[in-house]
Motif scaffolding. Structure first.
Motif, PDB file in Angstrom:
ATOM      1  N   VAL A  29       0.754  -1.275   0.035  1.00  0.00           N
ATOM      2  CA  VAL A  29      -0.145   0.153   0.195  1.00  0.00           C
ATOM      3  C   VAL A  29       0.859   1.317   0.071  1.00  0.00           C
ATOM      4  O   VAL A  29       1.610   1.229   1.140  1.00  0.00           O
ATOM      5  CB  VAL A  29      -1.009  -0.205   1.253  1.00  0.00           C
ATOM      6  N   SER A  30       0.336   2.018  -1.225  1.00  0.00           N
ATOM      7  CA  SER A  30       1.415   2.781  -0.733  1.00  0.00           C
ATOM      8  C   SER A  30       1.010   4.204   0.244  1.00  0.00           C
ATOM      9  O   SER A  30      -0.001   4.074   0.848  1.00  0.00           O
ATOM     10  CB  SER A  30       0.666   4.468  -2.697  1.00  0.00           C
ATOM     11  N   GLY A  31       2.346   5.454   0.221  1.00  0.00           N
ATOM     12  CA  GLY A  31       2.007   6.110   1.467  1.00  0.00           C
ATOM     13  C   GLY A  31       0.151   6.697   1.818  1.00  0.00           C
ATOM     14  O   GLY A  31      -0.560   7.270   0.466  1.00  0.00           O
ATOM     15  N   CYS A  32      -0.468   6.455   2.568  1.00  0.00           N
ATOM     16  CA  CYS A  32      -1.280   7.442   3.038  1.00  0.00           C
ATOM     17  C   CYS A  32      -1.228   7.960   4.323  1.00  0.00           C
ATOM     18  O   CYS A  32      -0.425   7.733   5.536  1.00  0.00           O
ATOM     19  CB  CYS A  32      -2.209   6.023   3.532  1.00  0.00           C
ATOM     20  N   THR A  33      -1.890   9.228   3.933  1.00  0.00           N
ATOM     21  CA  THR A  33      -1.761  10.139   5.498  1.00  0.00           C
ATOM     22  C   THR A  33      -3.401  10.580   5.713  1.00  0.00           C
ATOM     23  O   THR A  33      -4.318   9.640   5.133  1.00  0.00           O
ATOM     24  CB  THR A  33      -1.151  11.648   4.483  1.00  0.00           C
ATOM     25  N   ALA A  34      -3.282  11.395   6.113  1.00  0.00           N
ATOM     26  CA  ALA A  34      -5.274  11.806   7.217  1.00  0.00           C
ATOM     27  C   ALA A  34      -5.348  12.809   6.683  1.00  0.00           C
ATOM     28  O   ALA A  34      -6.305  13.443   7.064  1.00  0.00           O
ATOM     29  CB  ALA A  34      -5.187  11.884   8.501  1.00  0.00           C
ATOM     30  N   THR A  35      -5.577  12.419   4.942  1.00  0.00           N
ATOM     31  CA  THR A  35      -5.940  13.176   3.889  1.00  0.00           C
ATOM     32  C   THR A  35      -7.658  12.509   3.913  1.00  0.00           C
ATOM     33  O   THR A  35      -7.536  11.532   3.192  1.00  0.00           O
ATOM     34  CB  THR A  35      -5.384  13.102   2.950  1.00  0.00           C
ATOM     35  N   ASP A  45      -2.660  16.704  15.359  1.00  0.00           N
ATOM     36  CA  ASP A  45      -3.159  15.546  15.897  1.00  0.00           C
ATOM     37  C   ASP A  45      -2.437  13.869  15.986  1.00  0.00           C
ATOM     38  O   ASP A  45      -3.492  13.551  14.985  1.00  0.00           O
ATOM     39  CB  ASP A  45      -4.693  14.953  16.535  1.00  0.00           C
ATOM     40  N   PRO A  46      -1.256  13.688  16.641  1.00  0.00           N
ATOM     41  CA  PRO A  46      -0.215  12.544  15.679  1.00  0.00           C
ATOM     42  C   PRO A  46      -1.033  11.165  15.980  1.00  0.00           C
ATOM     43  O   PRO A  46      -1.427  10.382  14.886  1.00  0.00           O
ATOM     44  CB  PRO A  46       0.532  12.731  16.478  1.00  0.00           C
ATOM     45  N   TYR A  47      -2.070  11.025  17.019  1.00  0.00           N
ATOM     46  CA  TYR A  47      -2.730   9.928  17.201  1.00  0.00           C
ATOM     47  C   TYR A  47      -3.356   9.491  16.305  1.00  0.00           C
ATOM     48  O   TYR A  47      -4.379   8.552  15.174  1.00  0.00           O
ATOM     49  CB  TYR A  47      -2.960   9.923  19.184  1.00  0.00           C
ATOM     50  N   GLU A  48      -4.717  10.420  16.024  1.00  0.00           N
ATOM     51  CA  GLU A  48      -6.079  10.742  14.980  1.00  0.00           C
ATOM     52  C   GLU A  48      -5.337  10.259  13.673  1.00  0.00           C
ATOM     53  O   GLU A  48      -5.940  10.026  13.224  1.00  0.00           O
ATOM     54  CB  GLU A  48      -6.734  11.005  14.989  1.00  0.00           C
ATOM     55  N   GLN A  49      -4.619  10.929  13.599  1.00  0.00           N
ATOM     56  CA  GLN A  49      -4.039  11.219  11.989  1.00  0.00           C
ATOM     57  C   GLN A  49      -3.097   9.583  11.812  1.00  0.00           C
ATOM     58  O   GLN A  49      -3.550   9.181  10.872  1.00  0.00           O
ATOM     59  CB  GLN A  49      -2.733  12.091  11.893  1.00  0.00           C
ATOM     60  N   THR A  50      -2.276   9.177  12.587  1.00  0.00           N
ATOM     61  CA  THR A  50      -1.488   7.791  11.663  1.00  0.00           C
ATOM     62  C   THR A  50      -2.984   6.622  12.176  1.00  0.00           C
ATOM     63  O   THR A  50      -2.823   6.234  11.582  1.00  0.00           O
ATOM     64  CB  THR A  50      -1.076   7.555  13.583  1.00  0.00           C
ATOM     65  N   PHE A  54      -3.780   4.735   8.760  1.00  0.00           N
ATOM     66  CA  PHE A  54      -3.526   3.000   8.593  1.00  0.00           C
ATOM     67  C   PHE A  54      -4.703   2.585   8.714  1.00  0.00           C
ATOM     68  O   PHE A  54      -5.279   1.209   7.570  1.00  0.00           O
ATOM     69  CB  PHE A  54      -3.333   2.531  10.000  1.00  0.00           C
ATOM     70  N   GLU A  55      -6.527   3.486   8.920  1.00  0.00           N
ATOM     71  CA  GLU A  55      -7.896   3.239   8.472  1.00  0.00           C
ATOM     72  C   GLU A  55      -7.965   2.812   7.154  1.00  0.00           C
ATOM     73  O   GLU A  55      -8.693   2.321   5.669  1.00  0.00           O
ATOM     74  CB  GLU A  55      -8.819   3.434   8.868  1.00  0.00           C
ATOM     75  N   ILE A  56      -7.179   4.490   6.231  1.00  0.00           N
ATOM     76  CA  ILE A  56      -7.137   4.641   4.939  1.00  0.00           C
ATOM     77  C   ILE A  56      -6.568   3.261   4.068  1.00  0.00           C
ATOM     78  O   ILE A  56      -7.127   1.873   3.060  1.00  0.00           O
ATOM     79  CB  ILE A  56      -6.765   5.561   4.358  1.00  0.00           C
ATOM     80  N   ALA A  57      -4.952   2.711   4.503  1.00  0.00           N
ATOM     81  CA  ALA A  57      -4.304   1.419   4.333  1.00  0.00           C
ATOM     82  C   ALA A  57      -4.828   0.058   4.613  1.00  0.00           C
ATOM     83  O   ALA A  57      -5.237  -0.559   3.350  1.00  0.00           O
ATOM     84  CB  ALA A  57      -2.968   1.499   4.953  1.00  0.00           C
ATOM     85  N   LEU A  58      -5.633  -0.208   5.342  1.00  0.00           N
ATOM     86  CA  LEU A  58      -6.366  -1.578   5.466  1.00  0.00           C
ATOM     87  C   LEU A  58      -7.562  -0.861   4.647  1.00  0.00           C
ATOM     88  O   LEU A  58      -7.727  -2.618   4.206  1.00  0.00           O
ATOM     89  CB  LEU A  58      -6.695  -0.666   7.103  1.00  0.00           C
ATOM     90  N   TRP A  59      -8.399  -0.007   4.034  1.00  0.00           N
ATOM     91  CA  TRP A  59      -9.527  -0.223   3.463  1.00  0.00           C
ATOM     92  C   TRP A  59      -9.272  -0.652   2.261  1.00  0.00           C
ATOM     93  O   TRP A  59      -9.252  -1.309   1.828  1.00  0.00           O
ATOM     94  CB  TRP A  59     -10.133   1.205   3.080  1.00  0.00           C
ATOM     95  N   SER A  60      -7.509  -0.199   2.136  1.00  0.00           N
ATOM     96  CA  SER A  60      -7.144  -0.736   0.924  1.00  0.00           C
ATOM     97  C   SER A  60      -6.843  -1.925   0.682  1.00  0.00           C
ATOM     98  O   SER A  60      -6.895  -2.730  -0.424  1.00  0.00           O
ATOM     99  CB  SER A  60      -5.837   0.043   0.209  1.00  0.00           C
ATOM    100  N   LEU A  61      -6.500  -2.516   1.575  1.00  0.00           N
ATOM    101  CA  LEU A  61      -5.999  -4.357   1.914  1.00  0.00           C
ATOM    102  C   LEU A  61      -7.419  -4.872   1.659  1.00  0.00           C
ATOM    103  O   LEU A  61      -7.351  -5.797   1.126  1.00  0.00           O
ATOM    104  CB  LEU A  61      -5.350  -4.502   3.475  1.00  0.00           C
ATOM    105  N   GLU A  62      -8.693  -4.406   1.955  1.00  0.00           N
ATOM    106  CA  GLU A  62     -10.023  -5.304   2.257  1.00  0.00           C
ATOM    107  C   GLU A  62      -9.957  -5.025   0.854  1.00  0.00           C
ATOM    108  O   GLU A  62     -10.914  -6.184   0.233  1.00  0.00           O
ATOM    109  CB  GLU A  62     -10.841  -4.230   3.136  1.00  0.00           C
ATOM    110  N   ARG A  63     -10.135  -3.618  -0.279  1.00  0.00           N
ATOM    111  CA  ARG A  63      -9.927  -4.067  -1.700  1.00  0.00           C
ATOM    112  C   ARG A  63      -9.609  -5.358  -2.031  1.00  0.00           C
ATOM    113  O   ARG A  63     -10.138  -5.465  -3.546  1.00  0.00           O
ATOM    114  CB  ARG A  63     -10.503  -2.439  -2.072  1.00  0.00           C
TER     115      ARG A  63
END
Length: 128
Positions: A29-35, A45-50, A54-63
């Motif tokens: 999975v390519s680099g993901c940010t809180a965008t 907020d580094p916790y929520e951005q992280t 990761f939720e975006i990355a995990l969504w990509s894996l689910e696909r």
């Protein structure tokens, strides 16, 4: 066989990359940010951005038909060393039981100064 997926993000076409690529049994999975919808969320907020990245990355894996248990490696790029504990806490909230190989690196900056963290994920589809 190689499978590529897109999230429809503006930088994918502009720069020329895929959100995630499955090559054989390895998913990257390519680099993901809180965008989200083109906007940086959870500014400061580094916790929520992280978690969001990761939720975006995990969504990509689910696909690609994979879940968090398939994750074998994560990388976290942070812009402030002082955020390492919060970024690590967010990582643990998602991967504590999975325990992938992981790296956390301090970088000079990301594309948007409101971005505090960018993450990458690799997963394996094969049998253990």
């Amino acid at each position: 066989m190689i499978q590529r997926i897109s999230s429809g993000g503006p930088w994918e076409d502009e720069i020329g990359y895929s959100r995630a690529v499955m090559a054989g049994d390895l998913a990257m999975v390519s680099g993901c940010t809180a965008t989200v919808d083109g906007q940086v969320v959870h500014a400061g907020d580094p916790y929520e951005q992280t978690r969001t990245a990761f939720e975006i990355a995990l969504w990509s894996l689910e696909r690609l038909g994979l879940d968090r248990d398939a994750v074998v490696r994560t990388r976290m790029y942070i812009t402030r060393a002082a955020d390492s504990a919060e970024v690590g806490r967010a990582h643990a909230s998602l991967f504590k039981d999975v325990r992938p190989a992981a790296s956390m690196l301090v970088v000079a900056g990301l594309i948007d100064p409101r971005m505090l963290v960018e993450v990458e994920v690799e997963a394996y589809r094969g049998t253990a």
